[in-house]
Design a protein around this motif. Structure first.
Motif, PDB file in Angstrom:
ATOM      1  N   SER A  36       0.866  -1.175   0.000  1.00  0.00           N
ATOM      2  CA  SER A  36       0.000   0.000   0.000  1.00  0.00           C
ATOM      3  C   SER A  36       0.903   1.225   0.000  1.00  0.00           C
ATOM      4  N   SER A  84      -6.042   8.712  -8.204  1.00  0.00           N
ATOM      5  CA  SER A  84      -7.367   8.175  -8.553  1.00  0.00           C
ATOM      6  C   SER A  84      -7.294   7.255  -9.759  1.00  0.00           C
ATOM      7  N   ASN A  88      -5.486   3.911  -8.918  1.00  0.00           N
ATOM      8  CA  ASN A  88      -6.331   3.049  -8.092  1.00  0.00           C
ATOM      9  C   ASN A  88      -7.398   2.348  -8.914  1.00  0.00           C
ATOM     10  N   GLN A 113      -8.115  -0.668  -3.166  1.00  0.00           N
ATOM     11  CA  GLN A 113      -7.354   0.571  -3.091  1.00  0.00           C
ATOM     12  C   GLN A 113      -5.910   0.288  -2.691  1.00  0.00           C
ATOM     13  N   ARG A 114      -4.980   0.712  -3.526  1.00  0.00           N
ATOM     14  CA  ARG A 114      -3.563   0.509  -3.263  1.00  0.00           C
ATOM     15  C   ARG A 114      -2.876   1.805  -2.856  1.00  0.00           C
TER      16      ARG A 114
END
Length: 399
Positions: free
Chosen positions: A230, A342, A345, A351-352
């Motif tokens: 992440s 955005s 992702n 979501q990373r």
């Protein structure tokens, strides 16, 4: 190396954590540390001097120990013990300034002036230490995004030379294959800081938004492709509101006999054609921090800045046009960062990337905040957040 440092011109950990990982607030009495959706057994930080721990015009052991990512790693260790290796410069490192005293005035209208003591550098500070790696803190003071693929960075930046295992590595090669669960990426501020320390007219041609987007996206793409980490992506804070740009008035108060009448300050600016112009400073001009202890000092019988014969040089002044150019640039870069996060992702089923809004955090700081009962604001020295360079943070500011 002073010329290199002068082009280098950080965000409190509590603010960062509040925005990015709300479970780590230190001002809650009853707290069960938890990682939420983020996993961090191995944490890596990528960026420029804000990440490295640059402070007080230098990088040295104490400033690195109090760097933003190192303090974050200590917070993360409340959840699970992690190692966070840094390329420590022992002792005084590159050299730095410390506050020796505040020279007081009998005139209440005149603020106390700081007196600095220069701490010399360690003889071996720029020795290569890549054999001690790999390092979790990969912050490189002075690093710009347009240098990520620069094969000559090892030669031009002594901080990168310290950690690079060979002379042909680019910064992108250094970081693209990292193995980490959580990464902090904070880049882009150096583009603004560099332009604020040189003659600014003509800088429009020096910034290419498309190249900025492409190079930054390449970095994040390579990190996403080579690991399951992440990534926290921080945007650019309102640098032009920092004390470096806002601590000196455009008029000079006379100290003799405590006269409250002010004298005009003469400055040098550049026209669009590069012609030097000498004029009186206005409230729309920013007199930069390096001029602090020089205004009013006599040189060959003429007081610096108080006569058109001895105006402040352009390198110590940012006029309204220059300020507007750089502020617009910050807005453009932050818009690119937000859009980029955005769009990247959208390529994954989870979501990373997580954007950390440094810009909003610093807007709150301008108005003043209270953390753990301590009042903090953006004032120079007295505000408790910014170090003596007016751009980087104190340990309290990071904590």
């Amino acid at each position: 190396m002073r010329n290199f440092y002068s082009q280098l011109v950080l965000v409190p950990v509590s603010l960062f954590i509040a925005l990015a990982i709300s479970s780590c607030r230190s001002d809650l009495d009853e707290l069960t540390p938890g990682s939420g959706a983020l996993i961090f057994e191995n944490f890596v930080a990528i960026g420029d001097g804000y990440v490295a721990g640059y402070s007080n015009w230098g990088l040295y052991e104490f400033s690195q120990e109090n760097s933003l990512p190192n303090l974050l790693s200590q917070q993360f260790s409340l959840v699970r013990e992690i190692d966070f290796a840094q390329p420590i410069l022992s002792g005084s490192g590159t050299g730095y300034n410390e506050l020796e005293s505040l020279s007081s005035s009998a005139c209440p209208e005149i603020a106390n002036s700081p007196v600095f003591r220069s701490i010399p550098s360690s003889i071996t500070w720029n020795n290569n230490v890549s054999f001690r790696g790999p390092f979790n803190n990969k912050g490189i003071p002075g690093l710009r995004i347009d240098q990520l693929r620069d094969t000559s960075l090892v030669q031009s930046n002594p901080f990168f030379q310290r950690i690079s295992p060979n002379t042909s590595n680019t910064y992108l090669q250094e970081v693209q294959n990292i193995e980490a669960d959580l990464c902090l990426v904070w880049l882009g501020s150096q583009e603004i800081l560099q332009f604020s320390s040189i003659n600014r007219f003509g800088i429009d041609q020096d910034f290419d938004p498309d190249e900025f987007r492409l190079t930054y996206t390449t970095l994040l793409d390579s990190m996403l492709a080579n690991s399951s980490s992440s990534i926290l992506v921080a945007n650019i804070p309102p640098i032009l509101s920092f004390p470096y740009f806002n601590s000196i008035s455009s008029a000079y108060i006379q100290e003799e006999n405590c006269e409250t009448t002010s004298l005009p300050i003469y400055i040098t600016t550049l026209s669009v054609d590069g012609e030097k112009l000498v004029r009186v400073a206005t409230d729309r001009d920013r007199i930069l921090l390096p001029a602090l202890n020089s205004i009013g000092k006599e040189e060959n019988g003429v007081k610096v800045g108080l006569s058109p014969e001895k105006p402040l040089p352009d390198s110590w002044v940012m006029d309204e046009t220059e300020f507007s150019i750089l502020q617009s640039r910050i807005n453009v870069m932050n818009s690119i960062i937000s859009t980029m996060v955005s769009e990247l992702n959208a390529d994954f089923n989870r979501q990373r990337l997580f954007q950390v809004d440094m810009a909003s955090a610093f807007e709150a700081l301008e108005a003043g905040i209270t953390e753990d009962g301590i009042e903090l604001n953006s004032q120079y020295i007295n505000g408790g957040v910014f170090s003596l360079d007016g751009l980087y943070f104190t340990p309290r500011g990071n904590a």
